[in-house]
Write a protein that holds these residues in place. Structure first.
Motif, PDB file in Angstrom:
ATOM      1  N   VAL A  70      51.433  -1.975  43.651  1.00 44.01           N
ATOM      2  CA  VAL A  70      52.531  -2.900  43.355  1.00 44.01           C
ATOM      3  C   VAL A  70      53.598  -2.221  42.498  1.00 44.01           C
ATOM      4  O   VAL A  70      54.806  -2.352  42.748  1.00 44.01           O
ATOM      5  CB  VAL A  70      51.989  -4.162  42.651  1.00 44.01           C
ATOM      6  CG1 VAL A  70      53.141  -5.027  42.135  1.00 44.01           C
ATOM      7  CG2 VAL A  70      51.120  -4.962  43.603  1.00 44.01           C
ATOM      8  N   LEU A  71      53.163  -1.485  41.481  1.00 43.39           N
ATOM      9  CA  LEU A  71      54.115  -0.796  40.615  1.00 43.39           C
ATOM     10  C   LEU A  71      54.912   0.254  41.393  1.00 43.39           C
ATOM     11  O   LEU A  71      56.124   0.414  41.174  1.00 43.39           O
ATOM     12  CB  LEU A  71      53.369  -0.128  39.455  1.00 43.39           C
ATOM     13  CG  LEU A  71      52.720  -1.054  38.430  1.00 43.39           C
ATOM     14  CD1 LEU A  71      52.086  -0.239  37.313  1.00 43.39           C
ATOM     15  CD2 LEU A  71      53.741  -2.030  37.858  1.00 43.39           C
ATOM     16  N   MET A  72      54.256   0.960  42.294  1.00 43.31           N
ATOM     17  CA  MET A  72      54.945   1.974  43.089  1.00 43.31           C
ATOM     18  C   MET A  72      55.970   1.342  44.023  1.00 43.31           C
ATOM     19  O   MET A  72      57.077   1.856  44.191  1.00 43.31           O
ATOM     20  CB  MET A  72      53.936   2.800  43.885  1.00 43.31           C
ATOM     21  CG  MET A  72      53.063   3.695  43.034  1.00 43.31           C
ATOM     22  SD  MET A  72      51.756   4.525  43.981  1.00 43.31           S
ATOM     23  CE  MET A  72      52.721   5.597  45.044  1.00 43.31           C
ATOM     24  N   THR A  73      55.608   0.208  44.621  1.00 44.53           N
ATOM     25  CA  THR A  73      56.553  -0.502  45.487  1.00 44.53           C
ATOM     26  C   THR A  73      57.779  -0.929  44.700  1.00 44.53           C
ATOM     27  O   THR A  73      58.919  -0.768  45.156  1.00 44.53           O
ATOM     28  CB  THR A  73      55.885  -1.743  46.115  1.00 44.53           C
ATOM     29  OG1 THR A  73      54.766  -1.328  46.895  1.00 44.53           O
ATOM     30  CG2 THR A  73      56.864  -2.488  47.013  1.00 44.53           C
ATOM     31  N   GLY A  74      57.547  -1.485  43.500  1.00 43.43           N
ATOM     32  CA  GLY A  74      58.665  -1.879  42.649  1.00 43.43           C
ATOM     33  C   GLY A  74      59.522  -0.695  42.253  1.00 43.43           C
ATOM     34  O   GLY A  74      60.756  -0.777  42.260  1.00 43.43           O
ATOM     35  N   ILE A  76      59.978   2.136  43.875  1.00 37.71           N
ATOM     36  CA  ILE A  76      60.748   2.613  45.034  1.00 37.71           C
ATOM     37  C   ILE A  76      61.984   1.741  45.249  1.00 37.71           C
ATOM     38  O   ILE A  76      63.081   2.248  45.519  1.00 37.71           O
ATOM     39  CB  ILE A  76      59.869   2.624  46.297  1.00 37.71           C
ATOM     40  CG1 ILE A  76      58.784   3.703  46.178  1.00 37.71           C
ATOM     41  CG2 ILE A  76      60.709   2.867  47.552  1.00 37.71           C
ATOM     42  CD1 ILE A  76      57.717   3.626  47.244  1.00 37.71           C
ATOM     43  N   GLY A  77      61.805   0.422  45.110  1.00 41.06           N
ATOM     44  CA  GLY A  77      62.930  -0.491  45.311  1.00 41.06           C
ATOM     45  C   GLY A  77      63.944  -0.428  44.191  1.00 41.06           C
ATOM     46  O   GLY A  77      65.148  -0.337  44.432  1.00 41.06           O
ATOM     47  N   LEU A  81      64.829   4.715  45.897  1.00 42.36           N
ATOM     48  CA  LEU A  81      64.371   5.953  46.522  1.00 42.36           C
ATOM     49  C   LEU A  81      64.425   5.813  48.039  1.00 42.36           C
ATOM     50  O   LEU A  81      64.527   4.711  48.574  1.00 42.36           O
ATOM     51  CB  LEU A  81      62.938   6.263  46.076  1.00 42.36           C
ATOM     52  CG  LEU A  81      62.715   6.419  44.570  1.00 42.36           C
ATOM     53  CD1 LEU A  81      61.245   6.686  44.285  1.00 42.36           C
ATOM     54  CD2 LEU A  81      63.583   7.530  43.993  1.00 42.36           C
ATOM     55  N   ASP A  82      64.323   6.933  48.721  1.00 47.33           N
ATOM     56  CA  ASP A  82      64.332   6.916  50.185  1.00 47.33           C
ATOM     57  C   ASP A  82      63.177   6.052  50.690  1.00 47.33           C
ATOM     58  O   ASP A  82      62.055   6.109  50.182  1.00 47.33           O
ATOM     59  CB  ASP A  82      64.180   8.345  50.711  1.00 47.33           C
ATOM     60  CG  ASP A  82      64.507   8.437  52.201  1.00 47.33           C
ATOM     61  OD1 ASP A  82      63.888   7.703  52.997  1.00 47.33           O
ATOM     62  OD2 ASP A  82      65.382   9.235  52.573  1.00 47.33           O
ATOM     63  N   ALA A  83      63.474   5.221  51.709  1.00 46.62           N
ATOM     64  CA  ALA A  83      62.460   4.286  52.235  1.00 46.62           C
ATOM     65  C   ALA A  83      61.235   5.007  52.786  1.00 46.62           C
ATOM     66  O   ALA A  83      60.178   4.386  52.937  1.00 46.62           O
ATOM     67  CB  ALA A  83      63.080   3.404  53.318  1.00 46.62           C
ATOM     68  N   LYS A  84      61.366   6.309  53.094  1.00 50.49           N
ATOM     69  CA  LYS A  84      60.209   7.042  53.621  1.00 50.49           C
ATOM     70  C   LYS A  84      59.063   7.068  52.612  1.00 50.49           C
ATOM     71  O   LYS A  84      57.891   7.158  52.986  1.00 50.49           O
ATOM     72  CB  LYS A  84      60.603   8.462  53.993  1.00 50.49           C
ATOM     73  CG  LYS A  84      60.913   9.373  52.808  1.00 50.49           C
ATOM     74  CD  LYS A  84      61.272  10.782  53.236  1.00 50.49           C
ATOM     75  CE  LYS A  84      61.538  11.683  52.029  1.00 50.49           C
ATOM     76  NZ  LYS A  84      61.937  13.048  52.439  1.00 50.49           N
TER      77      LYS A  84
END
Length: 229
Positions: A70-74, A76-77, A81-84
């Motif tokens: 969850v923290l990584m998803t947050g 990235i958004g 960062l690049d969606a890849k």
């Protein structure tokens, strides 16, 4: 007194349905905005996980990985960062779990053994007695190793499917409204397309081990299960 357990329905609502609806419906500037919607959506699984940890006093490695996910998803958004990297993250978490399950095969306590072959639900004293009596202990141990490999394979399946779905569904720049909406769709789609097939595969593995116990010990179901006296 029976041990209280978390509700699968609540888990589905707070970890899948509500975050998906928030991301898909409230990411517009007229509502929460892309950043606000992302923060609100991510807050649900984090707060729900914390609530269950306090209520049921249970915490394990998989729960930790879920929190990190969850923290990584947050991140990235919010960091745009690049969606890849979202696809990489989606593949990483089940991949790490699968690796842990695979490594456990070479220890005294394979994961399948701890989950299924234990004194909590099975009459292990009688099962081991019968395995020794029929000289099937070595065969049973090989079946257990094979089942553990299959169990690790279910996480490999999830890892690959997570990556493919993330690459196909989430194509917009992170931090945008479109990114949030696609992330919401990914969350909804991944449950029936990944979680349910993985669950079916796990049930198949458990059934396989159950059949092995029945065949190698010649015990009936009532004798295999541990019942309260």
């Amino acid at each position: 007194m029976a041990e209280k357990k978390a509700s699968p329905l609540n888990d589905l609502i707070f970890n899948v349905i509500v975050p998906s609806v928030v991301l898909m419906k409230l990411s517009g500037d007229e509502y929460l905005g892309s950043v606000g919607a992302l923060l609100v959506a991510l807050a649900f699984p984090v707060l729900f996980g914390g609530y269950e940890l306090i209520k049921y006093k249970k915490f394990n490695f998989i729960s930790l990985l879920g929190f990190v996910s969850v923290l990584m998803t947050g991140g990235i958004g919010l960091l745009e960062l690049d969606a890849k990297w979202l696809a990489v993250k989606e593949a990483l978490i089940p991949g790490l779990i699968g690796l842990g399950v695979f490594i456990s095969t070479f220890t005294k306590y394979p994961v399948v053994s701890k989950m299924l072959i234990n004194d909590t639900v099975l009459n292990m004293a009688l099962i081991n007695e019968k395995l020794q009596e029929f000289n099937k202990k070595a065969d049973f141990d090989r079946s257990l190793v094979f089942a553990n490999y299959l169990f690790a394979g279910t996480f490999v399946f999830s890892s690959v499917m997570n990556y493919v779905l993330a690459k196909v569904i989430v194509t917009s720049p992170s931090g945008s409204q479109a990114f949030n909406e696609e992330l919401g769709r990914l969350t909804l789609v991944s449950y029936p397309m990944i979680a349910i097939p993985s669950m079916v595969m796990m049930m198949g593995i458990f059934y396989y081990m159950w059949r092995q116990i029945r065949q190698m010990t010649q015990l009936e179901t009532a004798q295999i299960l541990k019942t309260e006296k």
